[in-house]
Design an enzyme around this catalytic site. Structure first.
Site, PDB file in Angstrom:
ATOM      1  N   GLU A  56      44.405  64.054  46.809  1.00 30.93           N
ATOM      2  CA  GLU A  56      43.330  64.038  45.800  1.00 30.93           C
ATOM      3  C   GLU A  56      43.399  62.790  44.923  1.00 30.93           C
ATOM      4  O   GLU A  56      44.478  62.348  44.538  1.00 30.93           O
ATOM      5  CB  GLU A  56      43.450  65.278  44.894  1.00 30.93           C
ATOM      6  CG  GLU A  56      42.357  65.306  43.824  1.00 30.93           C
ATOM      7  CD  GLU A  56      42.486  66.477  42.872  1.00 30.93           C
ATOM      8  OE1 GLU A  56      42.095  67.588  43.270  1.00 30.93           O
ATOM      9  OE2 GLU A  56      42.992  66.271  41.747  1.00 30.93           O
ATOM     10  N   THR A 116      37.719  64.131  42.529  1.00 34.60           N
ATOM     11  CA  THR A 116      37.360  65.089  41.481  1.00 34.60           C
ATOM     12  C   THR A 116      36.068  64.667  40.779  1.00 34.60           C
ATOM     13  O   THR A 116      35.525  63.578  41.015  1.00 34.60           O
ATOM     14  CB  THR A 116      38.495  65.256  40.449  1.00 34.60           C
ATOM     15  OG1 THR A 116      38.663  64.020  39.768  1.00 34.60           O
ATOM     16  CG2 THR A 116      39.796  65.664  41.109  1.00 34.60           C
ATOM     17  N   ALA A 130      34.774  66.300  33.938  1.00 35.19           N
ATOM     18  CA  ALA A 130      34.496  67.623  33.368  1.00 35.19           C
ATOM     19  C   ALA A 130      33.073  67.730  32.806  1.00 35.19           C
ATOM     20  O   ALA A 130      32.388  68.717  33.028  1.00 35.19           O
ATOM     21  CB  ALA A 130      35.519  67.950  32.293  1.00 35.19           C
ATOM     22  N   ARG A 137      33.457  75.759  38.591  1.00 35.62           N
ATOM     23  CA  ARG A 137      32.761  75.991  37.335  1.00 35.62           C
ATOM     24  C   ARG A 137      32.980  74.831  36.378  1.00 35.62           C
ATOM     25  O   ARG A 137      32.075  74.377  35.699  1.00 35.62           O
ATOM     26  CB  ARG A 137      33.281  77.288  36.692  1.00 35.62           C
ATOM     27  CG  ARG A 137      32.487  77.673  35.461  1.00 35.62           C
ATOM     28  CD  ARG A 137      33.214  78.674  34.607  1.00 35.62           C
ATOM     29  NE  ARG A 137      34.397  78.109  33.993  1.00 35.62           N
ATOM     30  CZ  ARG A 137      35.193  78.751  33.159  1.00 35.62           C
ATOM     31  NH1 ARG A 137      34.952  80.014  32.867  1.00 35.62           N
ATOM     32  NH2 ARG A 137      36.248  78.168  32.628  1.00 35.62           N
ATOM     33  N   LYS A 181      33.526  85.014  45.133  1.00 33.42           N
ATOM     34  CA  LYS A 181      33.197  83.607  45.458  1.00 33.42           C
ATOM     35  C   LYS A 181      33.215  83.398  46.968  1.00 33.42           C
ATOM     36  O   LYS A 181      32.336  82.739  47.527  1.00 33.42           O
ATOM     37  CB  LYS A 181      34.221  82.649  44.816  1.00 33.42           C
ATOM     38  CG  LYS A 181      34.094  82.486  43.335  1.00 33.42           C
ATOM     39  CD  LYS A 181      34.701  81.180  42.826  1.00 33.42           C
ATOM     40  CE  LYS A 181      36.193  81.075  42.924  1.00 33.42           C
ATOM     41  NZ  LYS A 181      36.713  79.902  42.162  1.00 33.42           N
ATOM     42  N   GLN A 240      45.339  75.875  42.592  1.00 31.52           N
ATOM     43  CA  GLN A 240      45.891  75.178  41.437  1.00 31.52           C
ATOM     44  C   GLN A 240      47.344  74.817  41.768  1.00 31.52           C
ATOM     45  O   GLN A 240      47.966  75.460  42.617  1.00 31.52           O
ATOM     46  CB  GLN A 240      45.842  76.144  40.236  1.00 31.52           C
ATOM     47  CG  GLN A 240      46.420  75.625  38.946  1.00 31.52           C
ATOM     48  CD  GLN A 240      45.634  74.447  38.430  1.00 31.52           C
ATOM     49  OE1 GLN A 240      45.846  73.332  38.908  1.00 31.52           O
ATOM     50  NE2 GLN A 240      44.738  74.680  37.486  1.00 31.52           N
ATOM     51  N   GLN A 293      53.116  63.829  31.813  1.00 28.66           N
ATOM     52  CA  GLN A 293      52.240  64.411  32.841  1.00 28.66           C
ATOM     53  C   GLN A 293      52.489  65.918  32.944  1.00 28.66           C
ATOM     54  O   GLN A 293      51.552  66.702  33.067  1.00 28.66           O
ATOM     55  CB  GLN A 293      52.510  63.731  34.189  1.00 28.66           C
ATOM     56  CG  GLN A 293      51.577  64.191  35.309  1.00 28.66           C
ATOM     57  CD  GLN A 293      52.114  63.829  36.682  1.00 28.66           C
ATOM     58  OE1 GLN A 293      53.057  63.041  36.826  1.00 28.66           O
ATOM     59  NE2 GLN A 293      51.523  64.401  37.713  1.00 28.66           N
TER      60      GLN A 293
END
Ligand code: FAD
Length: 291
Positions: free
Chosen positions: A17, A48, A51, A107, A163, A174, A210
Site C-alpha cells: 500500500e 489510499t 480522508a 466509509r 457489507k 486493519q 509511527q
C-alpha cells in the site's frame, strides 16, 4: 487485472500500500516513491484516499501511472462519509476512464466537526452504489480487534457480513501486531458466514512516533514483546527500522506457515522498507516477485 482473479491463484499473494500526497506540489515526489515500490513488482498495489476526499485525483493519478508504467494492478481506495453521491459517481467514472477496475470501498473516519454526508453513513451504502454503477471488483475493510466505534465484536462482524452481502469480492484487515488476534477473527468471520478472501494487513513500524500515531487512530493492541522492542530501539532510527522490518517479516512468515495466502504490507511510502521485507521473504514468496 481484477484482484478477485489474482486471489484465486496458487501460492501467496503479496501486495503493498502507498498513499497519495495531500497537496499538488508534493505529487511528483510521492509518485516517485510509489513507483520505486511498484518496481519491486508486488502482485498488486493499493493507493489510499485522503480522508476528506479532496485528493481523489491524486489517488487516481498514482494508481493509473503504476498500472501503465509497471503493469502492476492497482486497487484505488474510495471513501464516502465526507462526500456525496454526485462526487462518488464522478470518482467512479474517473477510475473507469483511467483503467482502474479495483476499488476498496470505505466509509472513512468521521470528520472532527461531526459533519457527515447526507448520502452516506456507512460503507455498505457506498458498496451498493459502486455495485450499481459499474462492473468493478470491490474490496472492503475489516477489523480483527473490532472497529473502534463498535462496542461489541459480534455486532461489528454482523455489519461486516452485511457489507459482504452487498457485493464485496474480498476484505483487507486493519493492521494487527499479534497474529493470534487475526486467527481468532478469521474463525469468527467464517463462522458468521463471511467467506470472501481476507487479506492480512501488516504494518512495519519503523519509529515510536509511527507506532503512537497508528495506535491512536486504530486502537490496535501492542503486545508486550513489540512494546519492548520499541522501548529499547526507539531512540536509534536505523536500529528501530531494522527491528520493525524483522518483526513484520516474522509476522508474515508465521501467517504463511499457518495457511494464510494473502498478505498486504502498509509501506508508509518507504521503498527501502518494502524492499527489505521482500528480500527477507525472497524464497518464501517464490518466483515472480521481481527477483
Ligand atoms: P464501516 O464498514 O461503515 O464501519 C464503520 C463503523 O460503523 C463500524 O463500527 C461498524 O461496526 C459500524 N456499522 C457499519 N454498518 C452499520 C450499521 N448498519 N448500523 C450501525 N453501525 C454500523 N480511511 C481513509 O480515509 N482513506 C483510506 O484510504 C483508508 N484505507 C483503509 C484501508 C483499510 C484496509 C482499513 C482497514 C481502513 C482504511 N481506512 C481509510 C480507515 C477507515 O476509513 C476507517 O476505519 C473508518 O472509520 C471505517 O471505515 P469502514 O469502511 O470500515 O466503515
Amino acid at each position: 487485472m481484477r484482484i478477485s482473479e489474482l486471489l484465486k491463484r496458487d501460492g501467496v499473494t503479496f501486495s503493498l500500500e502507498v498513499f497519495p500526497p495531500k497537496t499538488s506540489d508534493k505529487y511528483t515526489q510521492t509518485a516517485e516513491a510509489a513507483k520505486r515500490i511498484a518496481a519491486l513488482r508486488p502482485d498488486f498495489m493499493s493507493v489510499t484516499y485522503g480522508a476528506g476526499g479532496g485528493t481523489g485525483a491524486f489517488t487516481a493519478g498514482i494508481a493509473s501511472e503504476i498500472q501503465a508504467e509497471f503493469g502492476v494492478p492497482t486497487l484505488a481506495h474510495l471513501t464516502c462519509v465526507s462526500s456525496n453521491r454526485d462526487h462518488v459517481l464522478k470518482m467512479l467514472d474517473t477510475y473507469r476512464e483511467m483503467g482502474i477496475e479495483n476499488i476498496l470501498a470505505l466509509r472513512g473516519d468521521k470528520p472532527a466537526d461531526g459533519a457527515i454526508s447526507t448520502d452516506y453513513k456507512y460503507a455498505v451504502e457506498l458498496i451498493r452504489d459502486i455495485r450499481a454503477h459499474g462492473d468493478f471488483c470491490i474490496g472492503g475493510a475489516c477489523y480483527p480487534e473490532g472497529h473502534v466505534e463498535c462496542a461489541h465484536k459480534s455486532e461489528d462482524i454482523r455489519h461486516l457480513k452485511e457489507k459482504v452481502d452487498a457485493g464485496l469480492d474480498f476484505l483487507t484487515t486493519q493492521m494487527f501486531f499479534s497474529n493470534d488476534i487475526f486467527y481468532n477473527f478469521l474463525y469468527r468471520a467464517r463462522e458468521a458466514g463471511v467467506h470472501v478472501p481476507i487479506i492480512a494487513g501488516i504494518m512495519p513500524i519503523t519509529s515510536p512516533r509511527q507506532l503512537s500515531r497508528s495506535v491512536a487512530m486504530s486502537g490496535t493492541d501492542v503486545p508486550q514483546r513489540f512494546r519492548a522492542i520499541v522501548d529499547y530501539f526507539g531512540e536509534s532510527p536505523a536500529a528501530m527500522k531494522q527491528a520493525g522490518v524483522v518483526y513484520a517479516t516474522e509476522q508474515i512468515i508465521d501467517l504463511i506457515a499457518n495457511g494464510i495466502r494473502h498478505v498486504h504490507v502498509y509501506t508508509m511510502n518507504k521503498p527501502e522498507v518494502a524492499a527489505s521485507i521482500m528480500a527477507n521473504l525472497s524464497d518464501i514468496l517464490g518466483a515472480g516477485h521481481g527477483r
